[in-house]
Design a protein around this motif. Structure first.
Motif, PDB file in Angstrom:
ATOM      1  N   VAL A   3      98.329  90.090  32.308  1.00 15.45           N
ATOM      2  CA  VAL A   3      96.965  89.592  32.354  1.00 15.45           C
ATOM      3  C   VAL A   3      96.173  90.404  33.360  1.00 15.45           C
ATOM      4  O   VAL A   3      96.586  90.577  34.505  1.00 15.45           O
ATOM      5  N   LEU A  14      90.814  82.072  23.257  1.00 19.15           N
ATOM      6  CA  LEU A  14      92.164  81.601  23.488  1.00 19.15           C
ATOM      7  C   LEU A  14      93.023  81.836  22.259  1.00 19.15           C
ATOM      8  O   LEU A  14      92.920  81.120  21.282  1.00 19.15           O
ATOM      9  N   ALA A  15      93.835  82.846  22.299  1.00 18.36           N
ATOM     10  CA  ALA A  15      94.730  83.124  21.175  1.00 18.36           C
ATOM     11  C   ALA A  15      96.129  82.672  21.550  1.00 18.36           C
ATOM     12  O   ALA A  15      96.429  82.427  22.710  1.00 18.36           O
ATOM     13  N   GLU A  16      96.971  82.604  20.543  1.00 16.02           N
ATOM     14  CA  GLU A  16      98.318  82.068  20.757  1.00 16.02           C
ATOM     15  C   GLU A  16      99.124  82.914  21.736  1.00 16.02           C
ATOM     16  O   GLU A  16     100.022  82.420  22.395  1.00 16.02           O
ATOM     17  N   GLU A  18      98.045  84.328  24.348  1.00 18.37           N
ATOM     18  CA  GLU A  18      97.430  84.424  25.661  1.00 18.37           C
ATOM     19  C   GLU A  18      98.076  83.473  26.645  1.00 18.37           C
ATOM     20  O   GLU A  18      98.906  82.639  26.293  1.00 18.37           O
ATOM     21  N   ARG A  19      97.645  83.632  27.875  1.00 14.28           N
ATOM     22  CA  ARG A  19      98.285  82.918  28.963  1.00 14.28           C
ATOM     23  C   ARG A  19      97.267  82.194  29.822  1.00 14.28           C
ATOM     24  O   ARG A  19      96.073  82.495  29.790  1.00 14.28           O
ATOM     25  N   VAL A  20      97.758  81.247  30.576  1.00 13.06           N
ATOM     26  CA  VAL A  20      96.894  80.511  31.492  1.00 13.06           C
ATOM     27  C   VAL A  20      96.398  81.459  32.586  1.00 13.06           C
ATOM     28  O   VAL A  20      97.180  82.217  33.159  1.00 13.06           O
ATOM     29  N   LEU A  21      95.101  81.387  32.848  1.00 11.51           N
ATOM     30  CA  LEU A  21      94.480  82.176  33.907  1.00 11.51           C
ATOM     31  C   LEU A  21      94.062  81.244  35.040  1.00 11.51           C
ATOM     32  O   LEU A  21      93.829  80.054  34.819  1.00 11.51           O
ATOM     33  N   LEU A  34      89.606  75.695  27.687  1.00  8.07           N
ATOM     34  CA  LEU A  34      91.017  75.284  27.645  1.00  8.07           C
ATOM     35  C   LEU A  34      91.103  73.831  27.179  1.00  8.07           C
ATOM     36  O   LEU A  34      91.940  73.470  26.340  1.00  8.07           O
ATOM     37  N   GLU A  37      89.861  73.519  23.424  1.00  9.62           N
ATOM     38  CA  GLU A  37      90.623  74.239  22.401  1.00  9.62           C
ATOM     39  C   GLU A  37      92.110  73.919  22.416  1.00  9.62           C
ATOM     40  O   GLU A  37      92.772  73.991  21.399  1.00  9.62           O
ATOM     41  N   VAL A  38      92.658  73.588  23.567  1.00  7.44           N
ATOM     42  CA  VAL A  38      94.115  73.400  23.647  1.00  7.44           C
ATOM     43  C   VAL A  38      94.496  71.933  23.870  1.00  7.44           C
ATOM     44  O   VAL A  38      95.393  71.412  23.218  1.00  7.44           O
ATOM     45  N   ILE A  39      93.835  71.285  24.792  1.00  7.70           N
ATOM     46  CA  ILE A  39      94.333  69.972  25.225  1.00  7.70           C
ATOM     47  C   ILE A  39      93.707  68.817  24.450  1.00  7.70           C
ATOM     48  O   ILE A  39      94.410  67.982  23.876  1.00  7.70           O
TER      49      ILE A  39
END
Lengths: 349, 349
Positions: A3, A14-16, A18-21, A34, A37-39
């Protein structure tokens, strides 16, 4: 993949892979992404994101909120991770118009943490809880190996009872509402920043960390349901709080920038570091959207309490682009007040 | 000072210059010392340590419990940190005779965590919560830098409503009570252990992680206040759970060791590693102290549910040395069942 640290300062899709920043914890746009889109999609969340949820418990209206605390350093002028954990959760419960009645406390401890420090933090939790009149009634303690946590993290969760007549919600702001602010901004974020090793600042700034539930009760007693929305501008600062309220309520908000109180030492540090005080975290003030006919009385009630002694009106809610926050500047122009994007000050709470 | 790793396996007095040991998170004697010497004295905790607190909320009896989850690895046969966080907190609320009505969820994320993994864990939380019928209604997300957490920690907090007639408390066991166990022990701890990299085990053991609130409701419906005490034997295993109940109730407990069901693969791994199955963590069974006149009916109600299909009576509560737990062995002798002292299996939940 690696990153790019610079990526934390600009929005990324946010793609699959990718990582937490760090910026995902900012209280700004990246964090909003985040969450949305994710939670959030995993859960059936009704309505806007609030500081706390309202539950029906056999006819009693409960308010329920949780926060983890990872602030670094753990001790800073005006507070520490223990008092902050109490104030942060008490305040989140209060922002839904509730009186907090109990807290839980969960520790994640790193092997090797000095017991003296654990004692000091625990004592600080207890003192803050007692001062707020909200007992810690249950807890948990986990220990992880060296290197698996940075000393100590706390998670506090609060339960409260809705105050009679209280209905504040992030979604309830209305055109015409007056924007009230309970006190000066920017002290918490800059106090934590100056406490970080190696920065070499020597200022008198102390965090504003304090419980606000009595202030909220005083506001609700006078204003009742006319107190449309309450938010404590923590991560992301006043800018994020106003943007979130404006978006959830589908209204525009305009503030008078020169009227927003910023203590002189806070302004100086922000100037030095290129920070916008509107983006700096607070832990002891709140912003309210209040119906105009009740605004004067609510403001007077705020000023009658020490936490609100410096309260003032800083703006108004307008019809207009939903979610748009603007500031009228000293020279009379208008600028858009954006949410911070990525991470301005990591681990501020 | 440096900490001798061996110190984690024997009790040490807690002096100001000492540090947190892995064993302080064990669910055993070291953890009990940490709680009673460092954490509890700071708070006004009434009565014994329970899995959850009971609160009066405007006349409604609420049950409130919190747990942080740091299990390693995060995915293991039969579950993951997400489902475990739901089951663990649902069960702690249920152990006070309550129906859980809502959960909160707080994340501490390490910078660099793959978003795909965050999604998978979040989805697992959501699926487990939906299956249990207990919605996640509020949450929090914090991000810490690389090296400041081991990927991802979760803290779940639950609120529940006391079931009519329910009064279970760790302190309410009485001589004459029957000790009921809802199912076989040892699967969670050994499943997590075998999932750890490098151990090279290949077994069919799956964690027993599951929600037990419907089982508790069935027991209370039949047994009411005759269900004196409930505990889910997590960290520290059945031995710690029984020791805690015996100590809090001021009674002795005797179990029939050959009658405690241990699945064959669990027994084999415990034998290999020198673990006592009574010390191994569970996440899907409970132990109950039930008045003798109600024990048969409660046991029948347990067996009528899938979570309790293998329920059985494993012992009885006796007058005698308060807090003493003994086991009658296969050869008819009696041995003392101690709590685990330090850390047998770190980061098991």
């Amino acid at each position: 993949m690696t990153v790019d640290p610079l990526a934390a300062t600009c929005p990324v899709p946010l793609a699959e892979n990718e990582r937490v920043l760090l910026g995902h914890g900012s209280g700004g746009q990246l964090m909003a992404e985040l969450l949305t889109e994710v939670i959030i999609p995993a859960f059936d969340v009704p309505g806007p994101l609030e500081d706390a949820a309202v539950l029906d418990a056999a006819g009693t209206e409960l308010v329920f909120s949780t926060d983890s605390f990872v602030v670094s350093p753990r001790f800073f002028p005006g507070g520490d991770i223990g008092s902050l954990a109490v104030h942060g959760t008490v305040n989140d419960v209060a922002m839904r118009g509730a009186r907090p009645i109990a807290l839980s406390l969960a520790y994640v401890l790193e092997e090797g943490l000095p017991l003296a420090e654990l004692r000091a933090v625990t004592e600080s939790v207890a003192i803050a809880a007692r001062a707020a009149g909200v007992p810690v009634v249950t807890g948990d303690t986990k220990v992880v190996g060296r290197g698996a946590a940075d000393g100590l993290y706390l998670t506090t969760t609060g339960v409260g009872l809705r105050l009679p007549g209280a209905r504040p919600s992030a979604a309830a702001g209305k055109p015409g509402d007056v924007v009230l602010l309970s006190g000066p901004i920017g002290s918490h974020g800059t106090a934590v920043l100056t406490a970080r090793e190696g920065l070499g600042f020597d200022t008198e700034i102390r965090s504003d960390s304090q419980p606000l539930h009595d202030l909220v009760a005083a506001m609700i007693t006078v204003g009742g349901a006319a107190v449309h929305a309450l938010r404590d501008p923590t991560r992301g600062g006043l800018a994020s709080a106003l943007n979130e309220l404006a978006a959830a309520s589908g209204v525009a908000v305009e503030i008078d920038e020169p009227g927003v109180p910023v203590p002189e030492p806070v302004a100086a540090i922000c100037e030095l570091l290129g920070l916008d005080p509107l983006h700096v975290a607070n832990e002891g003030c709140l912003v309210a959207l209040v119906a105009p006919e009740a605004a004067d009385a609510v403001l007077a009630a705020m000023r009658a309490r020490p936490e609100g002694a410096q309260a003032l009106a800083i703006g108004r809610v307008l019809e207009g682009a939903p979610g748009r926050v603007t500031a009228r500047t000293l020279v009379g122009s208008t600028r858009v007040v954006d949410m911070v994007i990525g991470e301005q000050l990591p681990r501020i709470c």
